[in-house]
Design an enzyme around this catalytic site. Structure first.
Site, PDB file in Angstrom:
ATOM      1  CE  LYS A   1     136.090   8.919 -11.914  1.00  0.00           C
ATOM      2  NZ  LYS A   1     136.486  10.267 -12.287  1.00  0.00           N
TER       3      LYS A   1
ATOM      4  CG  ASP B   1     132.517  11.510 -11.361  1.00  0.00           C
ATOM      5  OD1 ASP B   1     131.910  11.946 -10.860  1.00  0.00           O
ATOM      6  OD2 ASP B   1     133.802  11.792 -11.629  1.00  0.00           O
ATOM      7  CG  LEU B   2     127.154   9.430 -14.968  1.00  0.00           C
ATOM      8  CD1 LEU B   2     125.958   8.789 -15.433  1.00  0.00           C
ATOM      9  CD2 LEU B   2     128.086   9.237 -15.992  1.00  0.00           C
ATOM     10  CE  LYS B   3     132.588  15.504 -11.449  1.00  0.00           C
ATOM     11  NZ  LYS B   3     133.209  14.347 -11.842  1.00  0.00           N
TER      12      LYS B   3
ATOM     13  CG  ASP C   1     118.890  18.870 -17.186  1.00  0.00           C
ATOM     14  OD1 ASP C   1     118.066  19.651 -17.299  1.00  0.00           O
ATOM     15  OD2 ASP C   1     119.324  18.351 -18.133  1.00  0.00           O
ATOM     16  CB  ILE C   2     114.958  21.321 -14.667  1.00  0.00           C
ATOM     17  CG1 ILE C   2     114.538  19.887 -15.540  1.00  0.00           C
ATOM     18  CG2 ILE C   2     115.554  22.414 -15.632  1.00  0.00           C
ATOM     19  CD1 ILE C   2     113.353  20.172 -16.522  1.00  0.00           C
ATOM     20  N   PRO C   3     115.014  19.805 -11.879  1.00  0.00           N
ATOM     21  CG  PRO C   3     114.554  20.785  -9.861  1.00  0.00           C
ATOM     22  CD  PRO C   3     114.709  21.162 -11.288  1.00  0.00           C
TER      23      PRO C   3
ATOM     24  CB  THR D   1     115.858  16.481 -16.609  1.00  0.00           C
ATOM     25  OG1 THR D   1     114.657  16.947 -17.264  1.00  0.00           O
ATOM     26  CG2 THR D   1     116.847  15.616 -17.387  1.00  0.00           C
TER      27      THR D   1
ATOM     28  NE  ARG E   1     144.908  12.945 -14.050  1.00  0.00           N
ATOM     29  CZ  ARG E   1     144.661  14.465 -14.508  1.00  0.00           C
ATOM     30  NH1 ARG E   1     144.816  14.914 -15.763  1.00  0.00           N
ATOM     31  NH2 ARG E   1     143.955  15.049 -13.702  1.00  0.00           N
TER      32      ARG E   1
END
Length: 232
Positions: free
Chosen positions: A28, A55-57, A60-62, A64, A208
């Site tokens: 990841k 994993d950038l999550k 934003d507006i659709p 973009t 971890r």
């Protein structure tokens, strides 16, 4: 099972991989490492045959998010995610972006429900969101499922109910995995690999518990064994 490369630089990540013989394991890649190294990092990992969960999550507006996903699709990672709180239209457009990439490889779209660092109190007191974490997670999973997502990020505790509501093929990606006796750190909804298996999780994200262990390879193998065999 995805090993979280929560390192500041590619050199640190590569040193860890090489030192503990993690070549080729699924990994990841989160914001910390990707924002430092960029697409070059993904190319390096793919050359070493790692499956990649990016994993950038995105949230934003659709439009973009759609354009960002078009570019991400061309990296040919295996999974990428958005925040489900971005809403149904954003999730739909994210899927459109992944489909419209130049590559024939379409990453799985995963929606983050409620972060595993949050609990009922933080949802209500800090975000003014009513209902329990479990209720909100399931509601967001249903929204994601209806709008083209392939699965969700959730805690192990919610995985079974999500499967019951959204179907067995809807993927559950579960972070917050800890071996017995491990420190929970900043995670609140944590669980063991055995419980993840019992609740039907499809993918574990392990960080971890392995990367901070005295013997990371041994810890990784112990997580794998417990998950695959249900050993408690």
């Amino acid at each position: 099972m995805y090993l979280a490369l929560d390192f500041s630089t590619w050199n640190e990540a590569r040193t860890f991989i090489d030192a503990h013989n993690f070549q080729g394991v699924p990994v990841k890649v989160g914001m910390e490492l990707f924002y430092r190294e960029g697409p070059r990092l993904i190319e390096n990992l793919k050359q070493d045959n790692h499956d990649i969960f990016l994993d950038l999550k995105l949230h934003d507006i659709p439009t973009t998010v759609m354009k960002a996903m078009t570019n991400i699709a061309n990296l040919e990672v295996d999974m990428v995610n958005v925040h489900a709180l971005g809403g149904s239209e954003m999730i739909k457009r994210a899927k459109e972006g992944l489909i419209s990439g130049d590559s024939n490889h379409e990453p799985k779209l995963i929606a983050v429900t409620v972060l595993t660092s949050m609990d009922d109190t933080s949802l209500y007191k800090e975000l003014n969101i009513g209902g329990s974490v479990n209720e909100n997670v399931v509601r967001l999973a249903v929204t994601a499922n209806k709008n083209g997502a392939d699965g969700v990020v959730c805690s192990v505790q919610e995985a079974k109910e999500i499967k019951d509501v959204c179907g067995s093929s809807f993927l559950t990606v579960t972070p917050g995995i800890r071996l017995q006796g491990s420190d929970g750190n900043d995670q609140k909804r944590i669980a063991t690999p055995a419980l993840a298996r019992e609740n039907g999780a499809d993918f574990l994200v392990i960080g971890r518990t392995v990367t901070n262990a005295q013997d990371p390879k041994s810890a990784y193998e112990k997580v794998q064994k417990e998950w695959r065999n249900g050993i408690k």
